[in-house]
Structures are given as structure tokens and as C-alpha cells.
Design an enzyme around this catalytic site. Structure first.
Site, PDB file in Angstrom:
ATOM      1  N   GLU A 187     -17.491  22.982   2.474  1.00 24.46           N
ATOM      2  CA  GLU A 187     -18.679  22.166   2.700  1.00 24.46           C
ATOM      3  C   GLU A 187     -18.315  20.701   2.494  1.00 24.46           C
ATOM      4  O   GLU A 187     -18.928  19.987   1.712  1.00 24.46           O
ATOM      5  CB  GLU A 187     -19.809  22.588   1.758  1.00 24.46           C
ATOM      6  CG  GLU A 187     -21.155  22.106   2.236  1.00 24.46           C
ATOM      7  CD  GLU A 187     -22.206  22.207   1.159  1.00 24.46           C
ATOM      8  OE1 GLU A 187     -23.259  22.770   1.436  1.00 24.46           O
ATOM      9  OE2 GLU A 187     -21.964  21.707   0.057  1.00 24.46           O
ATOM     10  N   GLU A 196     -16.334  12.691   5.240  1.00 25.69           N
ATOM     11  CA  GLU A 196     -15.540  13.124   4.087  1.00 25.69           C
ATOM     12  C   GLU A 196     -14.207  13.744   4.499  1.00 25.69           C
ATOM     13  O   GLU A 196     -13.549  14.411   3.699  1.00 25.69           O
ATOM     14  CB  GLU A 196     -16.344  14.108   3.233  1.00 25.69           C
ATOM     15  CG  GLU A 196     -17.534  13.448   2.565  1.00 25.69           C
ATOM     16  CD  GLU A 196     -18.174  14.339   1.525  1.00 25.69           C
ATOM     17  OE1 GLU A 196     -17.562  15.344   1.135  1.00 25.69           O
ATOM     18  OE2 GLU A 196     -19.288  14.021   1.101  1.00 25.69           O
TER      19      GLU A 196
END
Length: 722
Positions: A187, A196
């Protein structure tokens, strides 16, 4: 999710540090059992590297408080309180992990997904011992690794999960893990999806860590977009257009230099539901990109999208969001879509949460005019970490050699007619008291630097520009002529206020010291951390004249009791998440609730915090008098409730009193969209009544005590029932 973002942030800080600091920091972090954290003093702008060791459990009070504050400002708690997200991942993992296998969890956080996978293997209906099943939890952020070990231990999963404190691209088969993994769970997503490092992480995992054609949870992600008209969004980037409506004679973006001050060309996370009523939807939602987790992604792609306008209007922005398909069959979905798009039934509804928002891409200038049924060509481009868009208006957007990038909120402030009128009045009042021979702009306010140089032709102006520095110098040189002054009257100081002497002021005393206050890059901080201005002023005593005018002359800390159910629920203490005990993380992550300790005061745009309601008047707590040197302050006030309801916490802000006559006050309270407020949530919500209602079971008032510590810039906040 948040761990990779934190690691990336501190890595960038390390790279931007000076060579001596980088060398010392590198030596300190040579061991993989250590992590560097940058500790910032908000009142001085100074920073220092703090090394956190594997064996360091935060025995020192200062170290422990620092680590807690760092983790409390991440999105872990908010994410773990997202029950819709947790259920989706649990259901998908149960479907994917149906037999003993090797599962790799990248960015494991507290280990929730790892424990789900380990349990799924244990519960699988397979003959024989579960000897081949294993879960590898990869987490690079040491403070979170230490917390994960506690969570895994209290849930009895210590023997089923192998925890690796490394970035996934540092993991080696045959060294860190015995074999490639059969299943990937991860995730590593932000509001934009890619920020990210999803793509490079997946690339390395498929190249080095996963079997061919692995199973994955999630299975794929789809990015959607929608064109909107919204005056508020236009204000966040179109300074040139809105400055034309002002009449103060200041030109932050002179004609021909309309992009000299702008926002960065990127997507901006925002809770778009908060401005849904101000939006006109100009198109239906459209697909932009799909990203498969189960196969190696490409680093960069382009997608030509043709969008049909569904009405006439001016496209000011493109709002985007993403949808996860968590299972390969396509029966489990999670979306970050705004409320006007989401179509989940109530049993699957996504509650308000702050860890994933929608994103906004600003269309430059006045936007793009659209007509009903007009085809709008959009070129979408993604790199390894970002998604960008090109429309017809974007193609005309160019940036010159001299350029200052500000936050959207700062751009909106500088284009706000009322704010500019207030600043103009305050400056005129200051100049009526005394025409300065020398004025210092203590912060990064390009507006005040231009304003005083424009209004006071006899004054010499010095600006510290602690964040802008050389960019500020180049900017002033570029716009000086358009603002009616020459650069022989204006300069940007190279020294800090602490070291300023009469030599640097050309043997002149400072007659006027001004600030908004605004410090470049600090927009996301707590309101009182702008009291750096007070610290700077106190360090300038040796060069200030005895009757120097200081603007603002004081700051008023204010508080309002508020109902904040969505925000409180997103930060409430944790018990069991999908059957796994997480109570051990509450104190470290700054949770609020019956079983939690006092939660920290955190910065939020209160107007974006879901359902909100003011339950009291705005009350004065304490005063910061800038005519005196910075010193400890204490304030006490009785908060009487003017509305009945449930009080979830208190919202704090500072009203800046700009002139001695108190005629110009700049408020940064919850009614203002351009500033973040400090939110102190209660350990337990209080059911309150309007003062005088007389109900014995409800609170009608609370006593608030607040103290300010100038040694660290922190507020200590306590409340008791009256």
C-alpha cells in the site's frame, strides 16, 4: 503508506544539507540499525540531525517526545482508522492467499497486511503442516519497525512474520530472503497514487523479489479525472488575474512577467467535497491511466484523452482521483473519488479520511473556455512519481529565468483584495507615525518589501528573506521598475538576524521592522510557529532605534470549541482492526480516546475536515507583545458554549494585530481558508449544552489554560470542567 513518504522526505533533507553535516550524518547512519531524523527549531529555523538507534527505546524524555511527535504527524493513525480500506484489503488477501506460500509486504507499517496474510495461510483448508508458508514484512522506517514488532508480538504472529528493516530495493534473495515471493501485498500509495515511489518499487520487486506472474493485492489501480469550473481553485494559482482587480499600486506580477510568481506545476491534494457546492462540473469523469500491480510497470507513459464538455464554462482545474481493484476477479474496490462521484452503497461507504484526498491540477491563467459538446484534447503524462496534464492553456504556460514558486494558499492571499487593503492601511498607519530611514522586512514577504519601497521613497529597505534568499534578490531586481523604485534602495541581507550589526545596516538604526509574518516553506506548520518573527525581533535589539515601529505589534492567540466528528474519528484510539489488536500503537501515534493519552496539537485546514461546527465564540487566550523581547506567556480563559452539541476539540489560531491602533487585524481563524489552524482533540468527546440551559448531565463551560515556551516554540494546553 506514510513511512516511505517520511523516509523520502528526510533523505531529501539530508541531500540538501551542508557537506560537513552530510558527512557526519552519513557516518552516524552507516548501520542499518540507525535512522536519521531532522529536528527543526521553528523559532530559529535551525535544524539538527537526531540519530535513532535500534536499541533506543526513547528512554530520554526529549527523544521519546520527539519520536512520538514525528509519528503523530504521519498518516498512519488516520489510515488504520479507515475501516473501509481495512475490510477491502482483508477480503482481497483472504481471496488471494488460499494456501501456504511466500507473501511479501512492502511498506508494512504496523504489519496489518502481513498479519492478514499470515492468518489467511493458517486458516486455509490445506492438508498437512503449514511448513512452507511465510510472510516477509519489509519496512524501511526504523521507528515504525519498532512499533510493528510490538504489534506482531501482542498478536502472537512473531514466528509467522519475518520483519526486514530495509527499503525493498535493498532486499536480496539469498541474503535477506530465501526465495522469491509468490504474492505481493502493498500500500505504497499517496493521494496522487505514484508519489511514494510505486513504479520503481514495483519494477524492482518484479525484477528481483517476485516469481513470474505473481498474485498481488491490490490487483490494479485506475486514475480518473474531471474538468471543473471553480473560482476558488482559480484564486489558488492565478495571481496575475486577481492582482488586476486591486488598486494599491503594487505589482507582484507585472505585465509581461505574469508567471514570475506561480505555483509549482503539480497535482495538489485537497478535500474537494468541501468546495463541491462551488464547483461546476464541465465533463463526465474520464479514465486517464491504469497501473497493474501484478506485472512490471513502465517508467513513463503518455495517454491522449479526448473529453467532451457537457456544458458551457471556463475550465479552471482538473480534479483527479483513483480506484483500486483489489482482487483479480473485480469484485472488491476502493476509491478516493469525491462524494459527487462515489456510488458505493452505505455498507461500503468510505468515511472522511485525511490520508488519501483528491488531487487538483490547475489550468493556467484564466482557464480554458469550453462549449457544450466541445471535444477537449488532454495529454496525460506520468513519470515514475508524478502525473501531469497538458491542455491547450498549459501549452501557453512558460516560466522565465527569474521565478518564485509559492504555495496555492499563499498565491490566493497575495491576490486577495481585502488582505491587500488591510496591509496597505497598516503600512500607511506605520509611515504616518514615522518615515523610516531604514526598514527591515524580517520574513519572506515579497509583498511587504514592494509595498514599503513603493510607499516610502526616502527609505532604505533591507529584507532577510530567510527562505527565498537569492531568488528573492533576483525577483526584486526584476519587478523594481514596475513598482517605482530602484535597487540602490533595496537589498537582501546575507546574514541572520542574530548576527546583524550596525556595519551591515550601514551605521543606520532600524526605524521600521515589518513582517506578515510568513516564512517560505513553513505554511504547513502550527500557527504559533510563525512567532519566529518575535524571536527575530528580539535578536535585533542592537540595531533597532528606541522608538522603532514594529509591525505586527502583537499577536492574539484565540480558541474556539468545535464539533469535529470526522476528524476525531479518523484519529481515535485503536482497538482491534479486522481482528488484530493495535492498542499498543495509540500512545506513539498520538491517538485520542478513552484508552489514549493526551493527543498532540496538529495543523489542519479546519474547513476541509469534513463535518465541522463552532460551539463557542472565538475567545482570546493570551497576547504576544512584540514590543517586548520574547518571553514565556500564560493565558487562561473560560470557554462557554453558545451551541449545544458534541465537542470534539479546540481550534487555535493567531490574530495578527498589525498597528498600534488595533485598526488592522489579520485573522487566521477557521473561517479563513488560506491558513492552517492548530487542532487539539479531546481524549473523549464532551456532550455540551448552551450556557444557561441547566442540564445536569451536560457541560456548559470549560476552563482553558495555555502556556507558551519560547525555548522550543511549543504550546502546553490543558482544559478542565468549570
Amino acid at each position: 503508506m506514510a513511512s516511505s513518504l517520511v523516509s523520502k522526505y528526510f533523505t531529501s533533507l539530508l541531500l540538501s544539507a551542508g557537506p560537513h553535516l552530510r558527512t557526519a550524518a552519513a557516518r552516524a547512519a552507516m548501520s542499518s540499525q540507525r535512522v536519521l531524523q531532522l529536528k527543526l527549531d521553528p523559532l530559529t529555523g535551525n535544524s539538527e540531525w537526531v540519530v535513532i538507534d535500534e536499541e533506543d527505546d526513547g528512554d530520554g524524555a526529549a527523544t521519546q517526545d520527539f519520536q512520538k511527535l514525528l509519528l503523530a504527524t504521519t498518516s498512519y493513525l488516520d489510515m488504520l482508522n479507515d475501516s473501509y480500506r481495512n475490510r477491502c484489503f482483508r477480503e482481497a488477501i483472504d481471496k488471494a492467499v488460499t494456501k501456504p506460500c511466500h507473501v511479501l509486504d512492502i511498506g508494512a507499517g504496523t504489519g496489518l497486511l502481513s498479519m492478514m496474510a499470515a492468518r489467511a495461510m493458517t486458516l486455509s483448508d490445506m492438508p498437512g503442516p503449514n511448513s512452507k508458508g511465510m510472510v516477509t514484512a519489509c519496512e524501511s522506517y526504523l521507528p515504525m519497525v519498532k512499533l510493528m514488532r510490538k504489534v506482531v508480538h501482542i498478536n502472537g504472529m512473531g514466528r509467522k512474520i519475518s520483519i526486514i528493516n530495509k527499503r525493498s530495493d535493498e532486499v536480496r534473495v539469498g541474503v535477506d530472503i530465501d526465495s522469491r515471493a509468490d504474492v505481493l501485498v502493498s500500500e505504497i500509495l499517496d493521494s496522487e497514487l505514484l508519489g511514494e515511489g510505486l513504479i520503481p518499487t514495483l519494477q524492482h520487486a518484479h525484477d528481483m523479489l517476485l516469481v513470474e506472474n505473481p498474485l498481488s493485492v491490490p490487483y490494479k489501480a485506475t486514475v480518473f479525472g474531471q474538468l471543473v469550473e471553480c473560482k476558488y481553485l482559480q484564486k489558488l494559482h492565478n495571481l496575475y488575474g486577481y492582482e488586476n482587480e486591486t488598486s494599491d499600486g503594487i505589482h507582484l506580477v507585472p505585465a509581461g512577467l505574469d508567471t514570475i510568481v506561480s505555483v509549482k506545476r503539480q497535482q495538489y491534494p485537497m478535500h474537494c467535497d468541501a468546495i463541491a457546492k462551488e464547483m461546476k462540473l464541465l465533463s463526465e469523469p474520464f479514465r486517464v491511466f491504469e497501473f497493474d500491480f501484478w506485472r512490471r510497470p513502465e517508467s513513463c507513459r503518455e495517454a491522449a484523452v479526448c473529453v467532451k464538455a457537457n456544458c458551457d464554462g471556463q475550465a479552471h482545474a482538473l480534479v483527479s482521483w483513483w480506484e483500486l481493484q483489489l482482487d483479480c476477479e473485480g469484485s472488491i474496490f476502493y476509491t478516493t473519488a469525491p462524494g459527487w462521484v462515489s456510488s458505493q452503497d452505505k455498507s461500503n461507504a468510505r468515511s472522511w479520511c485525511d490520508h488519501w484526498k483528491q488531487c487538483v491540477w490547475f489550468i493556467p491563467g484564466r482557464g480554458l473556455p469550453l462549449s457544450m459538446d466541445k471535444d477537449v484534447p488532454i495529454l496525460a503524462i506520468h513519470s515514475e512519481t508524478t502525473i501531469s496534464y497538458q491542455l491547450e492553456a498549459d501549452c501557453k504556460y512558460t516560466v522565465g529565468d527569474v521565478h518564485i514558486t509559492l504555495s496555492p494558499e499563499r498565491m490566493a492571499i497575495y491576490g486577495d483584495c481585502e488582505w491587500r487593503r488591510s496591509m496597505l492601511k497598516a503600512m500607511q498607519n506605520a509611515l504616518q507615525r514615522r518615515v523610516p530611514s531604514l526598514c527591515i522586512v524580517a520574513d519572506d514577504s515579497i509583498f511587504l518589501a514592494l509595498l514599503v519601497a513603493h510607499l516610502s521613497q526616502e527609505s532604505h529597505v533591507m529584507a532577510f528573506f530567510p527562505g527565498l534568499r537569492d531568488e528573492g534578490t533576483s525577483y526584486l531586481q526584476a519587478v523594481a521598475g514596475a513598482n517605482g523604485f530602484t535597487m540602490d534602495r533595496v537589498e537582501v541581507l546575507k546574514k541572520r538576524s542574530l548576527n546583524l550589526t550596525m556595519h551591515e545596516t550601514h551605521d543606520k538604526e532600524v526605524d521600521l521592522l515589518i513582517a506578515e509574518p510568513f516564512y517560505f516553506g513553513n505554511e504547513g506548520m502550527l500557527p504559533w510557529q510563525n512567532l519566529r518573527f518575535w524571536k527575530e525581533k528580539s535578536q535585533l535589539n542592537s540595531v533597532l532605534s528606541k522608538d522603532a515601529v514594529v509591525m505586527p505589534c502583537k499577536g492574539i492567540l484565540k480558541v474556539c470549541a468545535m464539533s469535529l466528528p470526522d476528524l476525531w474519528n479518523s484519529r481515535r484510539s485503536l482497538d482491534k482492526i479486522e481482528g488484530f489488536d493495535h492498542s499498543v500503537v495509540n500512545t506513539t501515534l498520538g491517538a485520542c480516546g478513552d484508552a489514549a493519552e493526551d493527543s498532540p496539537c496538529l495543523p489542519f485546514f479546519v474547513w476541509q475536515c469534513g463535518e465541522v461546527k463552532e460551539l463557542s465564540k472565538a475567545l482570546r487566550v493570551m497576547e504576544f507583545d512584540f514590543s517586548r523581547d520574547i518571553h514565556p506567556c500564560y493565558g487562561k480563559t473560560k470557554v462557554e458554549f453558545s451551541e449545544a452539541g458534541t465537542c470534539h476539540g479546540f481550534v487555535f489560531w493567531i490574530d495578527w494585530v498589525m498597528d498600534a491602533e488595533d485598526s488592522v487585524v489579520i485573522s487566521t481563524g477557521p473561517g479563513e481558508r488560506y491558513w492552517k489552524q492548530g487542532v487539539k482533540l479531546l481524549p473523549k468527546p464532551e456532550v455540551v449544552e448552551k450556557r444557561g440551559s441547566g442540564s445536569p448531565d451536560r457541560t456548559s463551560s470549560l476552563v482553558m489554560e495555555v502556556s507558551f515556551d519560547p525555548s522550543n516554540g511549543q504550546l502546553s494546553i490543558k482544559h478542565t470542567s468549570s
